[in-house]
Every structure is written in structure tokens, then in C-alpha cells.
Write an enzyme that holds these catalytic residues in place. Sequence first.
Site, mmCIF file in Angstrom:
data_model
loop_
_atom_site.group_PDB
_atom_site.id
_atom_site.type_symbol
_atom_site.label_atom_id
_atom_site.label_comp_id
_atom_site.label_asym_id
_atom_site.label_seq_id
_atom_site.Cartn_x
_atom_site.Cartn_y
_atom_site.Cartn_z
ATOM 1 N N THR A 134 40.825 37.749 41.224
ATOM 2 C CA THR A 134 41.064 37.139 39.907
ATOM 3 C C THR A 134 39.848 37.295 38.988
ATOM 4 O OG1 THR A 134 42.566 35.546 40.915
ATOM 5 C CG2 THR A 134 41.696 34.992 38.749
ATOM 6 N N TYR B 77 52.638 29.836 33.125
ATOM 7 C CA TYR B 77 51.400 29.389 33.770
ATOM 8 C C TYR B 77 51.440 27.892 34.080
ATOM 9 C CZ TYR B 77 48.854 33.817 33.223
ATOM 10 O OH TYR B 77 48.410 35.120 33.330
ATOM 11 N N ARG C 165 41.038 45.432 38.184
ATOM 12 C CA ARG C 165 40.038 44.513 37.622
ATOM 13 C C ARG C 165 38.619 44.958 37.983
ATOM 14 N NH1 ARG C 165 43.577 39.272 39.492
ATOM 15 N NH2 ARG C 165 44.698 38.866 37.535
ATOM 16 N N GLU D 260 59.711 34.986 37.586
ATOM 17 C CA GLU D 260 59.069 35.585 36.406
ATOM 18 C C GLU D 260 59.933 36.711 35.813
ATOM 19 O OE1 GLU D 260 55.110 36.443 37.891
ATOM 20 O OE2 GLU D 260 54.642 34.302 38.016
ATOM 21 N N PHE E 298 40.787 25.463 32.223
ATOM 22 C CA PHE E 298 40.898 26.722 31.473
ATOM 23 C C PHE E 298 42.290 26.965 30.903
ATOM 24 C CE2 PHE E 298 41.619 27.724 35.985
ATOM 25 C CZ PHE E 298 42.828 28.422 35.940
ATOM 26 N N ARG F 171 49.305 43.243 43.870
ATOM 27 C CA ARG F 171 48.167 42.310 43.873
ATOM 28 C C ARG F 171 46.929 42.959 44.479
ATOM 29 N NH1 ARG F 171 48.308 37.106 41.439
ATOM 30 N NH2 ARG F 171 46.842 36.464 43.042
ATOM 31 N N HIS G 221 48.313 40.504 34.991
ATOM 32 C CA HIS G 221 48.965 39.478 35.810
ATOM 33 C C HIS G 221 49.925 40.176 36.760
ATOM 34 C CE1 HIS G 221 51.413 36.071 37.057
ATOM 35 N NE2 HIS G 221 52.463 36.847 36.826
ATOM 36 N N ASN H 134 41.175 39.287 32.261
ATOM 37 C CA ASN H 134 41.104 40.130 33.467
ATOM 38 C C ASN H 134 42.258 41.130 33.546
ATOM 39 O OD1 ASN H 134 43.127 38.362 34.024
ATOM 40 N ND2 ASN H 134 42.220 37.504 35.877
ATOM 41 N N LYS I 224 47.813 42.353 30.061
ATOM 42 C CA LYS I 224 47.491 41.259 29.156
ATOM 43 C C LYS I 224 46.974 41.801 27.817
ATOM 44 C CE LYS I 224 46.505 38.053 32.986
ATOM 45 N NZ LYS I 224 45.504 37.140 33.603
HETATM 46 P P1 IDP Z 1 45.717 35.471 39.276
HETATM 47 O O1 IDP Z 1 45.966 36.021 37.890
HETATM 48 O O2 IDP Z 1 44.793 36.365 40.058
HETATM 49 O O3 IDP Z 1 46.978 35.128 40.027
HETATM 50 P P2 IDP Z 1 45.362 32.610 38.848
HETATM 51 O O4 IDP Z 1 44.491 31.737 39.684
HETATM 52 O O5 IDP Z 1 46.834 32.475 38.974
HETATM 53 O O6 IDP Z 1 44.881 34.117 39.072
HETATM 54 O O7 IDP Z 1 44.932 32.326 37.344
HETATM 55 C C1 IDP Z 1 45.736 32.777 36.268
HETATM 56 C C2 IDP Z 1 44.842 33.372 35.199
HETATM 57 O O8 IDP Z 1 44.038 32.338 34.627
HETATM 58 C C3 IDP Z 1 43.809 34.396 35.710
HETATM 59 O O9 IDP Z 1 44.354 35.695 35.842
HETATM 60 C C4 IDP Z 1 42.753 34.324 34.630
HETATM 61 O O10 IDP Z 1 43.173 35.031 33.462
HETATM 62 C C5 IDP Z 1 42.739 32.833 34.308
HETATM 63 N N1 IDP Z 1 41.768 32.070 35.101
HETATM 64 C C6 IDP Z 1 41.937 31.672 36.393
HETATM 65 N N2 IDP Z 1 40.883 30.938 36.815
HETATM 66 C C7 IDP Z 1 40.028 30.894 35.763
HETATM 67 C C8 IDP Z 1 38.751 30.264 35.576
HETATM 68 O O11 IDP Z 1 38.190 29.591 36.468
HETATM 69 N N3 IDP Z 1 38.171 30.441 34.347
HETATM 70 C C9 IDP Z 1 38.761 31.141 33.344
HETATM 71 N N4 IDP Z 1 39.982 31.729 33.488
HETATM 72 C C10 IDP Z 1 40.601 31.613 34.674
HETATM 73 MG MG MG Z 2 48.394 33.637 39.683
#
Ligand code: IDP
Ligand code: MG
Length: 135
Positions: free
Chosen positions: A92, A49, A103, A127, A57, A86, A116, A113, A9
Site C-alpha cells: 500500500t 472506501y 507502486r 466493487e 486519512f 494485488r 486500487h 499510490n 487512480k
Molecule cells: P490498499 O489500497 O493497498 O488496499 P487500504 O489499506 O485499503 O490499501 O487503503 C486504501 C487507500 O487509502 C490506499 O490505497 C491509500 O491510497 C490510502 N491510505 C491507506 N493508508 C493510508 C495512510 O496511512 N495514510 C494515507 N493514505 C492511506
Molecule cells: Mg484496500
Amino acid sequence: MDRTFIICKPDAVERGLVGEIISRFERRNLSVVAAELRTIDRATAEQHYGEHSDKPFFGELVDFITRGPAMLAVIEGPEDTWKVVRTMMGATNPRDAAPGTIRGDLGILFTENLIHGSDGPEAAQREIALFFPGL
Ligand code: IDP
Ligand code: MG
């Protein structure tokens, strides 16, 4: 062989951590079969997304992922590559991510973070087709 999709990212590019992240996959004996430094456009980010479009968010997430260049890559391994990737990414929220994960070693903010990774074989296929249609 089995492929998955990752994004280093914009925070990873800004902090100069792309090499560190990619080298972890290489050391694991996974291969980079495609990669491109690209600033993701808003429409593509919203599509990518889409499952999060109703989350509070979402706006912040799309702003973040489009704010500068990201390193997009397709990673190949023998089997269940998405799952291996993963596991190496960690939870996350970097605050919950185990030491030894990307992470957990390199991140501290929630949205920013670093990486992805597709969350299953269907997501990986979707994707890769979205970001590398020629592959
Ligand atoms: P992942 O990247 O581990 O698959 P997802 O739940 O798919 O996590 O969320 C996508 C992205 O959205 C996360 O990697 C993070 O950058 C952001 N994100 C997810 N949940 C939150 C939150 O509660 N607050 C702020 N950002 C979030
Ligand atoms: Mg995800």
C-alpha cells in the site's frame, strides 16, 4: 474465468501512466473486459472506501479519489485474479513496495499510490457491481 476490479487512480491519469499500468496486466496475459474513464462522485467513493470511514486519512482519501478522472476497469484471468493483481500492485505504501511492482516502480507518495485493486473475491464482486452495474 475470474474477475477483479481496479482503479487507476487520478494521480495515474494525471501522470499519463494508465497505459503503462494496463499494459502490465495485458503482458501478464490478463484481459480487460470493461473500462471507463470516470470522475468518481463523492457518495460512491465514500461507499467504496466505507471500511476506512473512521480512519484519519479518510477525508484526504475521498478528496483524492474524486479530484479528477480515474480509469476504472474489470480485469479477467483464469483464477485468483484479485490476488495476482494485488501482487503486481505492491504494498500500500509505495515506499515499502518492491521493485517490479506498479507502486514500487512508479510511486512514492502514500495516499497517491496509483492503483486500487479488490482485496478478495467478495470485494471484487461488490466493487464490480458498484462501478459496473450493467456487467
Ligand atoms: P490498499 O489500497 O493497498 O488496499 P487500504 O489499506 O485499503 O490499501 O487503503 C486504501 C487507500 O487509502 C490506499 O490505497 C491509500 O491510497 C490510502 N491510505 C491507506 N493508508 C493510508 C495512510 O496511512 N495514510 C494515507 N493514505 C492511506
Ligand atoms: Mg484496500
